[in-house]
Design a protein around this motif. Structure first.
Motif, PDB file in Angstrom:
ATOM      1  N   ALA A 145       0.701  -1.550   0.098  1.00  0.00           N
ATOM      2  CA  ALA A 145       0.181  -0.550  -0.146  1.00  0.00           C
ATOM      3  C   ALA A 145       0.593   1.387   0.047  1.00  0.00           C
ATOM      4  N   ASN A 146       1.415   1.510   0.985  1.00  0.00           N
ATOM      5  CA  ASN A 146       2.020   2.521   0.844  1.00  0.00           C
ATOM      6  C   ASN A 146       3.148   2.888   2.370  1.00  0.00           C
ATOM      7  N   ASP A 147       3.682   2.879   2.152  1.00  0.00           N
ATOM      8  CA  ASP A 147       5.220   3.178   3.755  1.00  0.00           C
ATOM      9  C   ASP A 147       5.023   3.232   5.214  1.00  0.00           C
ATOM     10  N   SER A 148       3.497   4.477   5.163  1.00  0.00           N
ATOM     11  CA  SER A 148       3.320   5.116   6.400  1.00  0.00           C
ATOM     12  C   SER A 148       1.980   3.512   6.424  1.00  0.00           C
ATOM     13  N   SER A 149       1.259   2.726   5.981  1.00  0.00           N
ATOM     14  CA  SER A 149       0.055   2.233   5.976  1.00  0.00           C
ATOM     15  C   SER A 149       0.420   0.781   6.809  1.00  0.00           C
ATOM     16  N   ASP A 150      -0.298   0.321   7.605  1.00  0.00           N
ATOM     17  CA  ASP A 150       0.096  -0.533   8.598  1.00  0.00           C
ATOM     18  C   ASP A 150       0.200  -2.438   7.643  1.00  0.00           C
TER      19      ASP A 150
END
Ligand SMILES: *[C@@H]1O[C@H](CO)[C@@H](O)[C@H](O)[C@H]1NC(C)=O
Ligand SMILES: *[C@@H]1O[C@H](CO)[C@@H](O)[C@H](O)[C@H]1NC(C)=O
Ligand SMILES: *[C@@H]1O[C@H](CO)[C@@H](O)[C@H](O)[C@H]1NC(C)=O
Ligand SMILES: *[C@@H]1O[C@H](CO)[C@@H](O)[C@H](O)[C@H]1NC(C)=O
Ligand SMILES: *[C@@H]1O[C@H](CO)[C@@H](O)[C@H](O)[C@H]1NC(C)=O
Ligand SMILES: *[C@@H]1O[C@H](CO)[C@@H](O)[C@H](O)[C@H]1NC(C)=O
Ligand SMILES: *[C@@H]1O[C@H](CO)[C@@H](O)[C@H](O)[C@H]1NC(C)=O
Ligand SMILES: *[C@@H]1O[C@H](CO)[C@@H](O)[C@H](O)[C@H]1NC(C)=O
Ligand SMILES: *[C@H]1O[C@@H](CO)[C@H](O)[C@@H](O)[C@@H]1NC(C)=O
Length: 244
Positions: free
Chosen positions: A194-199
């Motif tokens: 998803a993206n880096d900050s997503s858990d």
């Protein structure tokens, strides 16, 4: 930081359901090569402190590179031996758990020991931003010396004492046979989808259970709620800093 769990088999027991029993599951694989192959990086993501010649450029430092006469010399080599590194910018924030190396690939025509360049010891550094670097450490806070290669083509894998989150990784040769030349790859989970900050939830892959340390016990439940099995989970590491 996300704790990780390593296993060959995963079973999910449905505890309860509404109307229909429906479940969407994906699992994240964490033992893939992150430099070459399906999840690999473009050539531009491989850089180094220096290169001995265009034919020893960082892109020839990919694992399994074969010498090509007139094109390249079968491995990355720096301009001078000391204080050098090869670096990869991974495709995104990745959990890394090991490094694989090989020596220089020499041709059948030059099976002469004077060409058997390889790295016999190295250190590993990793970074989130490419600016601030951490070295993989021993518990006593000295830089961990990883075992390199004893021949030209065998792949030697070193597993880290624990898992690191990294976007950049550097291999620093510290000891070598004749000259520090290597081919390498990094082993870990590919960048989070998803993206880096997503858990990391079910949508992104099962990449973390709440097993916080190696002594925690997992209990898998059956449909009727009784414990199907319990015991120590196959445990391979945890995210950590400073070798702990
Ligand atoms: C390198 O070669 C080995 C042995 O053939 C293979 O298992 C591995 O997947 C290859 N890795 C890469 C990154 O090419
Ligand atoms: C890297 O460059 C080599 C030589 O030009 C090329 O054969 C190879 O396909 C490139 N690899 C990637 C992943 O772009
Ligand atoms: C080296 O390998 C090439 C390609 O397989 C072959 O044509 C050549 O005869 C080999 N040379 C020697 C000295 O074995
Ligand atoms: C630190 O630990 C490493 C690995 O166990 C060991 O080789 C080294 O000698 C230790 N250094 C000191 C100063 O204790
Ligand atoms: C990444 O995830 C965060 C949190 O879910 C979200 O706010 C952000 O918009 C996402 N960024 C991109 C580029 O998708
Ligand atoms: C796990 O148990 C062992 C043996 O009792 C102990 O030495 C170790 O410190 C424990 N680890 C953690 C993280 O609690
Ligand atoms: C619950 O299910 C398990 C596995 O199907 C079965 O072995 C067990 O006897 C059941 N327990 C109860 C209390 O029904
Ligand atoms: C199932 O395991 C949990 C956690 O260990 C325990 O608390 C519980 O008593 C167990 N239940 C049964 C029926 O054995
Ligand atoms: C390159 O070197 C030759 C000669 O030693 C080996 O036969 C090959 O297996 C090797 N290739 C790789 C990818 O390491």
């Amino acid at each position: 930081m996300k704790p990780h769990l390593f296993s060959r088999y995963v079973a999910l027991w449905i505890l309860s359901h509404e109307i229909h029993c429906a479940l969407k599951v994906s699992a994240q694989v964490c033992n893939v090569f992150l430099v070459s192959g399906e999840y690999g990086v473009p050539n531009g993501s491989l850089t180094a402190s220096s290169s001995l010649a265009p034919g020893h450029a960082p892109m020839y430092g990919r694992l399994n590179t074969s010498f090509v006469q007139g094109e390249h010399f079968g491995g990355w080599a720096p301009q001078s031996a000391s204080n050098q590194f090869i670096q990869v910018q991974l495709n995104g924030l990745s959990s890394i758990q090991g490094v694989a190396t090989q020596g220089r690939n020499v041709t059948n025509e030059s099976q002469d020991e004077q060409f058997f360049f390889r790295v016999t010891k190295y250190e590993v550094a990793y970074s989130l931003d490419g600016l601030s670097w951490s070295t993989v450490m021993n518990p006593n806070m000295t830089a961990k010396a990883f075992q390199g290669n004893t021949d030209q083509n065998s792949i030697h894998v070193n597993w880290f004492p624990c898992i690191f989150e990294a976007r950049y990784v550097r291999i620093h040769p510290t000891e070598w046979n004749i000259f520090p030349t290597l081919r390498f790859d990094i082993i870990g989970c590919p960048a989070f989808a998803a993206n880096d900050s997503s858990d990391c939830g079910f949508e992104n892959g099962i990449c973390g259970w709440n097993q916080r340390n190696e002594n925690e016990t997992a209990v898998w439940k059956t449909l009727n709620g009784s414990n199907a099995s319990s015991g120590q989970l196959p445990y391979r590491g945890h995210t950590c800093t400073n070798g702990k």
